[in-house]
Every structure is written in structure tokens, then in C-alpha cells.
Design an enzyme around this catalytic site. Structure first.
Site, PDB file in Angstrom:
ATOM      1  N   CYS A 124      31.888  41.722  75.078  1.00 42.03           N
ATOM      2  CA  CYS A 124      30.643  42.366  75.035  1.00 42.03           C
ATOM      3  C   CYS A 124      29.831  41.305  73.744  1.00 42.03           C
ATOM      4  O   CYS A 124      28.454  41.090  73.953  1.00 42.03           O
ATOM      5  CB  CYS A 124      30.722  43.669  74.650  1.00 42.03           C
ATOM      6  N   SER A 155      31.679  54.321  70.883  1.00 38.50           N
ATOM      7  CA  SER A 155      31.790  53.479  72.016  1.00 38.50           C
ATOM      8  C   SER A 155      32.972  52.497  72.208  1.00 38.50           C
ATOM      9  O   SER A 155      32.917  51.944  73.133  1.00 38.50           O
ATOM     10  CB  SER A 155      30.301  52.702  72.188  1.00 38.50           C
ATOM     11  N   ALA A 156      33.781  52.565  71.173  1.00 42.78           N
ATOM     12  CA  ALA A 156      34.945  51.716  71.279  1.00 42.78           C
ATOM     13  C   ALA A 156      36.299  52.532  71.640  1.00 42.78           C
ATOM     14  O   ALA A 156      36.699  53.272  70.533  1.00 42.78           O
ATOM     15  CB  ALA A 156      35.147  51.166  69.765  1.00 42.78           C
ATOM     16  N   GLY A 159      41.194  50.648  74.199  1.00 41.85           N
ATOM     17  CA  GLY A 159      41.305  49.210  74.922  1.00 41.85           C
ATOM     18  C   GLY A 159      40.481  48.196  73.640  1.00 41.85           C
ATOM     19  O   GLY A 159      41.070  47.201  73.200  1.00 41.85           O
ATOM     20  N   THR A 160      39.319  48.683  73.342  1.00 44.02           N
ATOM     21  CA  THR A 160      38.579  47.783  72.403  1.00 44.02           C
ATOM     22  C   THR A 160      39.381  47.530  71.176  1.00 44.02           C
ATOM     23  O   THR A 160      39.323  46.411  70.620  1.00 44.02           O
ATOM     24  CB  THR A 160      37.049  48.202  72.196  1.00 44.02           C
ATOM     25  N   ARG A 161      39.690  48.817  70.627  1.00 41.97           N
ATOM     26  CA  ARG A 161      40.279  48.713  69.240  1.00 41.97           C
ATOM     27  C   ARG A 161      41.792  47.934  69.387  1.00 41.97           C
ATOM     28  O   ARG A 161      41.975  47.365  68.407  1.00 41.97           O
ATOM     29  CB  ARG A 161      40.551  50.296  68.953  1.00 41.97           C
ATOM     30  N   GLN A 162      42.460  48.145  70.563  1.00 37.08           N
ATOM     31  CA  GLN A 162      43.524  47.269  70.628  1.00 37.08           C
ATOM     32  C   GLN A 162      43.333  45.995  70.755  1.00 37.08           C
ATOM     33  O   GLN A 162      44.096  44.895  70.385  1.00 37.08           O
ATOM     34  CB  GLN A 162      44.461  47.625  71.729  1.00 37.08           C
ATOM     35  N   ASN A 163      42.190  45.479  70.996  1.00 40.30           N
ATOM     36  CA  ASN A 163      42.008  44.093  71.123  1.00 40.30           C
ATOM     37  C   ASN A 163      41.025  43.355  70.208  1.00 40.30           C
ATOM     38  O   ASN A 163      40.207  42.364  70.297  1.00 40.30           O
ATOM     39  CB  ASN A 163      41.293  43.656  72.531  1.00 40.30           C
ATOM     40  N   ASN A 265      27.242  47.935  73.975  1.00 41.97           N
ATOM     41  CA  ASN A 265      28.330  46.891  74.214  1.00 41.97           C
ATOM     42  C   ASN A 265      29.153  46.698  75.402  1.00 41.97           C
ATOM     43  O   ASN A 265      29.515  45.593  75.963  1.00 41.97           O
ATOM     44  CB  ASN A 265      29.036  47.016  72.712  1.00 41.97           C
TER      45      ASN A 265
END
EC number: 1.2.1.10
Length: 291
Positions: A124, A155-156, A159-163, A265
């Protein structure tokens, strides 16, 4: 004109938002939503009358008429999916930081990479900032580019947090490979403020030819191009020059299809992915004589 059938792997926040955008498309047909558990996203798709499966990529491979596949899982799962999709002759649009195929930012390099079987949507932060770095580089030469992407914590998703690590590495590399900077760096900040903030990106570029008028004109032209597929994209701080350092900032408001408007994002990467798929679908329609 028959629409081109597509599938989404990963029914999370990004996958669900993709689904709503695809349902609005004139060129794409939402043929399958697949995951690995009976999740809310799977139930949501089923309620809309979309075919669903919890067999992951296996379900997609069983559908010969699906031509384009959006992967909204994670970097590690996509590394497993990519060779299977390629072997099956399906175009993969990768919304993870796996970067198996070339990076694509629609307003910058889609025409150069559209023949590839696997296209990576960067991140993003990459979709929001790479075009600005590219716009600065084409008129002023970018020695170094650094971006800070600040997004609402809400908004995270998981998946976003793991990456997070992959996000910073992939975005930094795209600033160089697509944006044209000799060296790139990316930082992501999750802001827990209430009410949630809009996605805010600050861009710093060290330039070789500090011509502020040329830089501003180039950036403003690029912003208009991005707004053609992300209407909520705004230049909130036009380029400012201090010596040979350019600073600019952009904000992204989401369309509110599935995700809240502060999730710009996520909206920018789903909007960019659908823009890529629509271009590919139009070419497939012409090639197959469907149009």
C-alpha cells in the site's frame, strides 16, 4: 461482451474489498472467493451469490475458465501459490509482499510488465509513494528516496502485521526499481489514534537537479493520473525544496466499498490491483475475439 472470470484467494479485509470492486467492474466477473477456513469473508461472499471454497488455491486450479487470480493471503502462502498458478496458465495479481513477479504501479509501468504471468502490487505504501518518487526522478534525478507511511492501526489486519518486515523491504526496493531512486528506504507507522487517521505518506527525495517548478509540475501531473483509479488520493503538501532535498506528502481516503474510508492504505492497493486486472481483461477480450 463476456466478462473475464477472476478469483480471489484470501477472504480477509483486502480480499473482501477486492470482491466489492470486482462486482462493480465492467470487464471482470467475480467467479470464486476461496480461503482455508469458514471465515466471515467466505460467508459474506456466499451471501452475495458468489461461489466459495475453503480449499484455497486448489479450488482455483480446478476452475479452467478463471483467467486472473488475485492473491490476498500473505507473502509465504503466495510463494507456494505462484508456481501452481503459472503452471495452470492463470495470471496472478499478487497483493502480498512476496514479489515473485515484477512490481507494478499502474500509472508508472503497467505497459512494460503486463505480459508477465505474475504481477506484484508492491505494498500500500508503495502504491501511494512510488509514483511521486518516479515523478520527481524523471525531472530532477533521485539520488535517495525515503518514505514514511502512517496508517490507522485499526486498518492493519493480521496479514499486514505479519508482513511488516516484508513491507519495508519490498517498498524500499520498489522506490529504486520502479521509482528510479538510486537508494530507497521505507518506514511504516501504525497509529492507534481515535478517531482513526487517514493514510498519510511523507516522501523525502534527495535530487540531482533541484528545479522546484519542474518537480511540482511533474508531481501534480502524476497525482491526476493516480486519481483516475484512486479518487481519494490527495497531495496535501506540494513539493517543498530545501537545498537539494524535496519533501512532499500525500493522503489517501478510501472509497468505502467494504473497508472504512480511513483504510485508504488498503483501498489504494485494491484499486490499483483492479485497475491492472481490468487492463489485462480488456486485452484478453480482444485477443480471444470476445469484445
Amino acid at each position: 461482451m463476456d466478462k473475464v472470470k477472476v478469483a480471489v484467494i484470501g477472504p480477509g479485509n483486502i480480499g473482501s474489498d477486492l470482491m466489492y470492486k470486482i462486482l462493480r467492474s465492467r470487464h471482470l466477473e467475480m467467479a470464486l472467493m476461496t480461503g482455508i477456513i469458514e471465515s466471515e469473508g467466505i460467508k459474506r461472499a456466499r451471501k452475495l451469490g458468489i461461489k466459495t471454497s475453503i480449499e484455497g488455491v486448489k479450488a482455483v486450479l480446478a476452475e479452467d475458465d478463471i483467467k486472473i487470480v488475485f492473491d490476498a493471503t500473505g507473502a509465504k502462502p503466495h510463494l507456494q501459490h505462484a508456481p501452481l498458478l503459472k503452471e495452470a496458465g492463470k495470471i496472478a495479481i499478487d497483493l502480498t509482499p512476496a514479489a515473485v513477479g515484477p512490481y507494478v504501479v499502474p500509472c508508472v509501468n503497467l505497459d512494460q510488465v503486463k505480459a508477465e504471468p505474475n504481477l506484484n502490487m508492491v505494498t500500500c505504501g508503495g502504491q501511494a509513494t512510488v509514483p511521486i518518487v518516479y515523478a520527481i526522478n524523471r525531472v530532477a534525478g533521485a539520488r535517495y528516496a525515503e518514505i514514511v507511511a502512517c496508517i490507522a492501526s485499526k486498518s492493519a489486519g493480521p496479514g499486514t502485521r505479519q508482513n511488516i518486515d516484508e513491507f519495508t523491504q519490498t517498498t524500499a526496493k520498489a522506490l529504486e526499481v520502479v521509482g528510479g531512486a538510486k537508494k530507497g528506504k521505507a518506514i511504516i507507522i501504525l497509529n492507534p489514534a481515535e478517531p482513526p487517521i487517514m493514510m498519510h505518506n511523507t516522501i523525502y527525495v534527495e535530487v540531482e537537479k533541484p528545479d522546484i517548478e519542474a518537480i511540482r509540475a511533474s508531481v501534480e501531473a502524476m497525482v491526476k493520473e493516480i486519481q483516475s483509479y484512486v479518487p481519494g488520493y490527495r497531495l496535501v503538501v506540494p513539493p517543498i525544496l530545501d537545498g537539494n532535498k524535496v519533501t512532499a506528502a500525500v493522503e489517501v481516503e478510501g472509497a468505502g466499498d467494504f473497508l472504512p474510508k480511513y483504510s485508504g492504505n488498503l483501498d489504494i492497493i485494491t484499486s490499483a490491483a483492479v485497475a491492472v486486472a481490468e487492463k489485462l481483461a480488456q486485452e484478453l477480450q480482444v485477443k480471444e475475439g470476445v469484445a
